[in-house]
Design an enzyme around this catalytic site. Structure first.
Site, PDB file in Angstrom:
ATOM      1  N   SER A   1       0.892  -1.193  -0.095  1.00  0.00           N
ATOM      2  CA  SER A   1       0.013   0.021   0.029  1.00  0.00           C
ATOM      3  C   SER A   1       0.696   1.474   0.057  1.00  0.00           C
ATOM      4  O   SER A   1       1.406   1.532   0.995  1.00  0.00           O
ATOM      5  CB  SER A   1      -0.779  -0.095   1.244  1.00  0.00           C
ATOM      6  OG  SER A   1      -1.449   1.165   1.463  1.00  0.00           O
TER       7      SER A   1
ATOM      8  N   ASP B   1      -4.696   3.748  -1.838  1.00  0.00           N
ATOM      9  CA  ASP B   1      -6.026   4.030  -1.284  1.00  0.00           C
ATOM     10  C   ASP B   1      -6.365   5.094  -1.650  1.00  0.00           C
ATOM     11  O   ASP B   1      -6.019   6.211  -0.963  1.00  0.00           O
ATOM     12  CB  ASP B   1      -5.496   3.787   0.301  1.00  0.00           C
ATOM     13  CG  ASP B   1      -5.273   2.667   0.676  1.00  0.00           C
ATOM     14  OD1 ASP B   1      -6.059   1.627   0.863  1.00  0.00           O
ATOM     15  OD2 ASP B   1      -4.167   2.093   1.449  1.00  0.00           O
TER      16      ASP B   1
ATOM     17  N   MET C   1      -9.171   7.943  -0.582  1.00  0.00           N
ATOM     18  CA  MET C   1     -10.053   8.567   0.656  1.00  0.00           C
ATOM     19  C   MET C   1     -10.461   9.958   0.519  1.00  0.00           C
ATOM     20  O   MET C   1      -9.492  10.681  -0.027  1.00  0.00           O
ATOM     21  CB  MET C   1      -9.267   8.365   1.953  1.00  0.00           C
ATOM     22  CG  MET C   1      -8.427   6.943   2.239  1.00  0.00           C
ATOM     23  SD  MET C   1      -7.749   6.991   3.751  1.00  0.00           S
ATOM     24  CE  MET C   1      -6.811   5.573   3.834  1.00  0.00           C
TER      25      MET C   1
ATOM     26  N   MET D   1     -12.122   4.425  -0.689  1.00  0.00           N
ATOM     27  CA  MET D   1     -12.849   4.462   0.553  1.00  0.00           C
ATOM     28  C   MET D   1     -13.587   5.789   0.421  1.00  0.00           C
ATOM     29  O   MET D   1     -12.965   6.817   0.966  1.00  0.00           O
ATOM     30  CB  MET D   1     -11.825   4.649   1.678  1.00  0.00           C
ATOM     31  CG  MET D   1     -11.520   3.120   2.130  1.00  0.00           C
ATOM     32  SD  MET D   1      -9.686   3.081   2.849  1.00  0.00           S
ATOM     33  CE  MET D   1      -8.802   3.157   1.426  1.00  0.00           C
TER      34      MET D   1
ATOM     35  N   MET E   1     -11.474  -5.766   5.468  1.00  0.00           N
ATOM     36  CA  MET E   1     -10.784  -5.050   6.241  1.00  0.00           C
ATOM     37  C   MET E   1     -10.452  -5.614   7.670  1.00  0.00           C
ATOM     38  O   MET E   1     -11.462  -5.959   8.228  1.00  0.00           O
ATOM     39  CB  MET E   1     -11.382  -3.776   6.415  1.00  0.00           C
ATOM     40  CG  MET E   1     -11.695  -2.900   5.352  1.00  0.00           C
ATOM     41  SD  MET E   1     -10.076  -2.417   4.307  1.00  0.00           S
ATOM     42  CE  MET E   1      -9.386  -1.442   5.414  1.00  0.00           C
TER      43      MET E   1
HETATM   44  O1  LIG Z   1      -6.974   0.734   3.440  1.00  0.00           O
HETATM   45  C1  LIG Z   1      -6.197   1.010   4.125  1.00  0.00           C
HETATM   46  C2  LIG Z   1      -6.436   1.878   5.553  1.00  0.00           C
HETATM   47  O2  LIG Z   1      -7.799   2.181   5.571  1.00  0.00           O
HETATM   48  C3  LIG Z   1      -4.825   0.548   3.768  1.00  0.00           C
HETATM   49  O3  LIG Z   1      -4.586  -0.099   2.756  1.00  0.00           O
HETATM   50  C4  LIG Z   1      -3.985  -0.483   5.190  1.00  0.00           C
HETATM   51  O4  LIG Z   1      -4.195   0.515   6.176  1.00  0.00           O
HETATM   52  C5  LIG Z   1      -2.510  -0.506   4.782  1.00  0.00           C
HETATM   53  O5  LIG Z   1      -1.648  -0.050   5.765  1.00  0.00           O
HETATM   54  P1  LIG Z   1      -1.001  -0.937   7.104  1.00  0.00           P
HETATM   55  O6  LIG Z   1      -0.768  -2.092   6.314  1.00  0.00           O
HETATM   56  O7  LIG Z   1       0.170  -0.012   7.248  1.00  0.00           O
HETATM   57  O8  LIG Z   1      -2.036  -1.029   7.751  1.00  0.00           O
HETATM   58 FE   LIG Z   2      -6.578  -0.238   1.387  1.00  0.00          FE
END
Ligand SMILES: O=C(CO)[C@H](O)[C@H](O)COP(=O)(O)O
Ligand SMILES: [Fe+2]
Length: 218
Positions: free
Chosen positions: A8, A33, A35, A66, A135
């Protein structure tokens, strides 16, 4: 299905995204991502940055939207050339139509579920999907702690997916690291997003290899 790793770029330097992409040539995807500060309390990037990134890397983009009103925005990401576009079921008003538009535009269609959203009501949608994203943190920020409470849902989702032919990829996102990836794989996930665990490492490419090896063990 073979393990896939999707670093990410939320955890990378936003002024150096092309370098962040080049740092992980061994990644299967780059997780982007998007947002909007409405669906989640954070603001990141949108379509213009995705279009630039598409020119800067040959690694396929795995766009995680998101955002509110994904029905309006998601097809544009697929039309721009993203390899995969994932919308949140909590935000979509017409998920079937939107997932079909994503596929028609040539991308893989993904549906994301927050930790508190059960998977069972969406069983009938599996035929419309290429990927289900579970998630493992509440969305909005990188670097959060992995929620173990999602593990039973990963297991139940693996059973559901297998009962429907096993075509749908099962992605986990949030707090995935050397310490948690084996548990996710053992529960049935096959696509792993990792932000901090990759871009917080001294050698991001090595971190991808390590995660892949650990997931293969799980
Ligand atoms: O969608 C996400 C947050 O909403 C990110 O993809 C996710 O948090 C990745 O970061 P990490 O591996 O550091 O948690
Ligand atoms: Fe994500």
């Amino acid at each position: 299905m073979a393990v896939q790793i999707s670093p990410s770029i939320l955890s990378a330097d936003f002024a150096r995204l092309a370098e962040a992409a080049a740092a992980v040539p061994n990644a299967d995807w780059l997780h982007v991502d998007v947002m909007d500060n409405h669906f989640v309390p954070n603001l990141t990037l949108g379509l213009p940055v995705v279009e630039s990134l598409l020119k800067a890397t040959s690694t396929p983009l795995d766009c995680h939207l998101m955002i509110e009103d994904p029905d309006r925005w998601a097809p544009s990401y697929a039309e721009a050339g993203a390899g995969s576009v994932t919308i949140h079921v909590e935000a979509a008003k017409a998920p079937v139509r939107t997932l079909r538009q994503i596929r028609r535009a040539g991308a893989r269609a993904g549906l994301a579920l927050n930790p508190a959203t059960p998977v069972e009501p969406y069983e009938d949608l599996l035929g419309e999907l290429d990927m289900l994203l579970l998630m493992t943190v509440d969305p909005g920020f990188g670097g959060q702690r992995f929620l173990d409470m999602v593990l039973p849902k990963i297991r139940r989702t693996r059973e559901l997916v297998d009962r429907h032919g096993g075509q749908v990829w099962l992605q986990v996102d949030g707090g995935v690291s050397d310490a948690t990836i084996e548990r996710c794989a053992e529960a049935g996930a096959d696509v792993f997003v990792a932000g901090n665990a990759v871009y917080g490492a001294e050698d991001p490419a090595r971190a991808v290899d390590n995660l892949r090896a650990l997931a293969a063990k799980g």
